[in-house]
Design a protein around this motif. Structure first.
Motif, PDB file in Angstrom:
ATOM      1  N   ALA A 168       0.784  -1.267  -0.105  1.00  0.00           N
ATOM      2  CA  ALA A 168       0.085  -0.106   0.141  1.00  0.00           C
ATOM      3  C   ALA A 168       1.058   1.328   0.028  1.00  0.00           C
ATOM      4  O   ALA A 168       0.560   2.128  -0.716  1.00  0.00           O
ATOM      5  CB  ALA A 168      -0.956   0.009   1.356  1.00  0.00           C
ATOM      6  N   TYR A 169       1.977   1.368   0.784  1.00  0.00           N
ATOM      7  CA  TYR A 169       2.853   2.230   0.813  1.00  0.00           C
ATOM      8  C   TYR A 169       3.521   2.670  -0.571  1.00  0.00           C
ATOM      9  O   TYR A 169       3.479   3.829  -1.062  1.00  0.00           O
ATOM     10  CB  TYR A 169       3.828   1.982   1.870  1.00  0.00           C
ATOM     11  CG  TYR A 169       5.066   3.073   1.884  1.00  0.00           C
ATOM     12  CD1 TYR A 169       4.803   4.475   2.537  1.00  0.00           C
ATOM     13  CD2 TYR A 169       6.253   2.919   1.068  1.00  0.00           C
ATOM     14  CE1 TYR A 169       5.723   5.429   2.428  1.00  0.00           C
ATOM     15  CE2 TYR A 169       7.118   4.078   1.186  1.00  0.00           C
ATOM     16  CZ  TYR A 169       7.100   5.194   1.732  1.00  0.00           C
ATOM     17  OH  TYR A 169       7.929   6.279   1.636  1.00  0.00           O
ATOM     18  N   LEU A 170       4.101   1.547  -1.265  1.00  0.00           N
ATOM     19  CA  LEU A 170       4.700   1.621  -2.447  1.00  0.00           C
ATOM     20  C   LEU A 170       3.585   2.190  -3.533  1.00  0.00           C
ATOM     21  O   LEU A 170       3.966   2.896  -4.826  1.00  0.00           O
ATOM     22  CB  LEU A 170       5.160   0.464  -2.898  1.00  0.00           C
ATOM     23  CG  LEU A 170       6.549   0.072  -2.165  1.00  0.00           C
ATOM     24  CD1 LEU A 170       7.112  -1.322  -2.348  1.00  0.00           C
ATOM     25  CD2 LEU A 170       7.629   1.195  -2.370  1.00  0.00           C
TER      26      LEU A 170
ATOM     27  N   VAL B 181      14.430  -0.912   5.688  1.00  0.00           N
ATOM     28  CA  VAL B 181      14.973  -0.039   4.466  1.00  0.00           C
ATOM     29  C   VAL B 181      15.101  -1.139   3.434  1.00  0.00           C
ATOM     30  O   VAL B 181      15.197  -0.741   2.178  1.00  0.00           O
ATOM     31  CB  VAL B 181      16.050   0.964   4.835  1.00  0.00           C
ATOM     32  CG1 VAL B 181      16.762   1.368   3.914  1.00  0.00           C
ATOM     33  CG2 VAL B 181      15.527   1.857   5.854  1.00  0.00           C
ATOM     34  N   TRP B 182      15.959  -2.134   3.843  1.00  0.00           N
ATOM     35  CA  TRP B 182      16.368  -2.981   2.747  1.00  0.00           C
ATOM     36  C   TRP B 182      15.349  -3.779   2.245  1.00  0.00           C
ATOM     37  O   TRP B 182      15.301  -3.857   0.691  1.00  0.00           O
ATOM     38  CB  TRP B 182      17.497  -3.819   3.548  1.00  0.00           C
ATOM     39  CG  TRP B 182      17.819  -5.095   2.627  1.00  0.00           C
ATOM     40  CD1 TRP B 182      18.984  -5.206   1.757  1.00  0.00           C
ATOM     41  CD2 TRP B 182      17.265  -6.356   2.437  1.00  0.00           C
ATOM     42  NE1 TRP B 182      19.267  -6.313   1.218  1.00  0.00           N
ATOM     43  CE2 TRP B 182      18.082  -7.030   1.405  1.00  0.00           C
ATOM     44  CE3 TRP B 182      16.226  -6.939   2.964  1.00  0.00           C
ATOM     45  CZ2 TRP B 182      18.006  -8.424   1.022  1.00  0.00           C
ATOM     46  CZ3 TRP B 182      16.038  -8.421   2.506  1.00  0.00           C
ATOM     47  CH2 TRP B 182      16.701  -8.913   1.680  1.00  0.00           C
ATOM     48  N   TYR B 183      14.203  -4.107   2.865  1.00  0.00           N
ATOM     49  CA  TYR B 183      13.254  -4.774   2.487  1.00  0.00           C
ATOM     50  C   TYR B 183      12.272  -3.972   1.462  1.00  0.00           C
ATOM     51  O   TYR B 183      11.947  -4.430   0.216  1.00  0.00           O
ATOM     52  CB  TYR B 183      12.129  -5.116   3.599  1.00  0.00           C
ATOM     53  CG  TYR B 183      10.907  -5.921   3.245  1.00  0.00           C
ATOM     54  CD1 TYR B 183      10.940  -7.354   2.768  1.00  0.00           C
ATOM     55  CD2 TYR B 183       9.521  -5.399   3.053  1.00  0.00           C
ATOM     56  CE1 TYR B 183       9.821  -8.077   2.351  1.00  0.00           C
ATOM     57  CE2 TYR B 183       8.422  -5.895   2.869  1.00  0.00           C
ATOM     58  CZ  TYR B 183       8.554  -7.099   2.241  1.00  0.00           C
ATOM     59  OH  TYR B 183       7.486  -7.947   1.937  1.00  0.00           O
TER      60      TYR B 183
ATOM     61  N   GLY C  33      12.814  -3.012  -6.359  1.00  0.00           N
ATOM     62  CA  GLY C  33      13.775  -3.640  -7.389  1.00  0.00           C
ATOM     63  C   GLY C  33      12.839  -4.710  -7.977  1.00  0.00           C
ATOM     64  O   GLY C  33      12.868  -4.886  -9.137  1.00  0.00           O
ATOM     65  N   THR C  34      12.131  -5.383  -7.299  1.00  0.00           N
ATOM     66  CA  THR C  34      11.253  -6.576  -7.887  1.00  0.00           C
ATOM     67  C   THR C  34      10.351  -5.849  -8.937  1.00  0.00           C
ATOM     68  O   THR C  34      10.230  -6.461  -9.993  1.00  0.00           O
ATOM     69  CB  THR C  34      10.758  -7.221  -6.623  1.00  0.00           C
ATOM     70  OG1 THR C  34      11.768  -7.931  -5.913  1.00  0.00           O
ATOM     71  CG2 THR C  34       9.773  -8.361  -7.117  1.00  0.00           C
TER      72      THR C  34
ATOM     73  N   ALA D  80       8.189  -5.043 -14.084  1.00  0.00           N
ATOM     74  CA  ALA D  80       7.593  -4.047 -15.026  1.00  0.00           C
ATOM     75  C   ALA D  80       8.194  -4.261 -16.371  1.00  0.00           C
ATOM     76  O   ALA D  80       7.392  -3.822 -17.327  1.00  0.00           O
ATOM     77  CB  ALA D  80       7.819  -2.539 -14.596  1.00  0.00           C
ATOM     78  N   GLY D  81       9.498  -4.756 -16.562  1.00  0.00           N
ATOM     79  CA  GLY D  81       9.892  -4.784 -17.851  1.00  0.00           C
ATOM     80  C   GLY D  81       9.733  -6.314 -18.457  1.00  0.00           C
ATOM     81  O   GLY D  81      10.099  -6.440 -19.718  1.00  0.00           O
ATOM     82  N   ILE D  82       8.671  -7.139 -17.892  1.00  0.00           N
ATOM     83  CA  ILE D  82       8.652  -8.346 -18.753  1.00  0.00           C
ATOM     84  C   ILE D  82       7.093  -8.253 -18.982  1.00  0.00           C
ATOM     85  O   ILE D  82       6.128  -7.779 -18.543  1.00  0.00           O
ATOM     86  CB  ILE D  82       8.287  -9.400 -17.346  1.00  0.00           C
ATOM     87  CG1 ILE D  82       9.747  -9.647 -16.709  1.00  0.00           C
ATOM     88  CG2 ILE D  82       8.018 -10.717 -17.854  1.00  0.00           C
ATOM     89  CD1 ILE D  82       9.748 -10.559 -15.540  1.00  0.00           C
ATOM     90  N   SER D  83       6.879  -8.680 -20.340  1.00  0.00           N
ATOM     91  CA  SER D  83       5.606  -8.597 -21.219  1.00  0.00           C
ATOM     92  C   SER D  83       5.156  -9.974 -20.833  1.00  0.00           C
ATOM     93  O   SER D  83       5.659 -10.999 -20.651  1.00  0.00           O
ATOM     94  CB  SER D  83       5.641  -8.118 -22.277  1.00  0.00           C
ATOM     95  OG  SER D  83       6.201  -9.053 -23.114  1.00  0.00           O
ATOM     96  N   GLU D  84       3.804 -10.301 -21.191  1.00  0.00           N
ATOM     97  CA  GLU D  84       3.040 -11.636 -21.299  1.00  0.00           C
ATOM     98  C   GLU D  84       3.842 -12.418 -22.172  1.00  0.00           C
ATOM     99  O   GLU D  84       3.951 -13.603 -22.098  1.00  0.00           O
ATOM    100  CB  GLU D  84       1.683 -11.538 -21.432  1.00  0.00           C
ATOM    101  CG  GLU D  84       0.974 -12.736 -21.349  1.00  0.00           C
ATOM    102  CD  GLU D  84      -0.561 -12.539 -21.433  1.00  0.00           C
ATOM    103  OE1 GLU D  84      -1.263 -13.650 -21.659  1.00  0.00           O
ATOM    104  OE2 GLU D  84      -1.009 -11.479 -21.113  1.00  0.00           O
TER     105      GLU D  84
END
Length: 76
Positions: A12-14, A37-39, A45-46, A51-55
């Motif tokens: 929800a934050y992101l 912070v690391w999480y 990053g995930t 986001a760069g992967i298409s179906e």
């Protein structure tokens, strides 16, 4: 806010969907918890990688394995 509560709210934050008071508590927790912070950095990053992967990038076999993995997953 403890780390368990933090993890429950990270999506929800992101997405910018937390109310202002919860956002303030979330960000206050970030000021004092290096692990969280690391999480958040890992989650960002995930999201960026996904986001760069298409179906079309996912083979039928990979899709079937992913669906099977999610069907078999049991949350806490």
């Amino acid at each position: 806010m403890n780390c368990d509560e933090f993890v429950e709210l990270v999506t929800a934050y992101l997405e910018g969907a937390l109310p202002p008071d919860e956002t303030a508590l979330f960000e206050q927790h970030l000021n004092f918890c290096e692990g969280c912070v690391w999480y958040v950095e890992q989650m960002r990053g995930t999201i960026a990688a996904a986001a760069g992967i298409s179906e079309e990038d996912i083979t039928d076999g990979d899709r079937e394995r992913l669906v099977a993995a999610f069907r078999g997953w049991r949350g806490p």
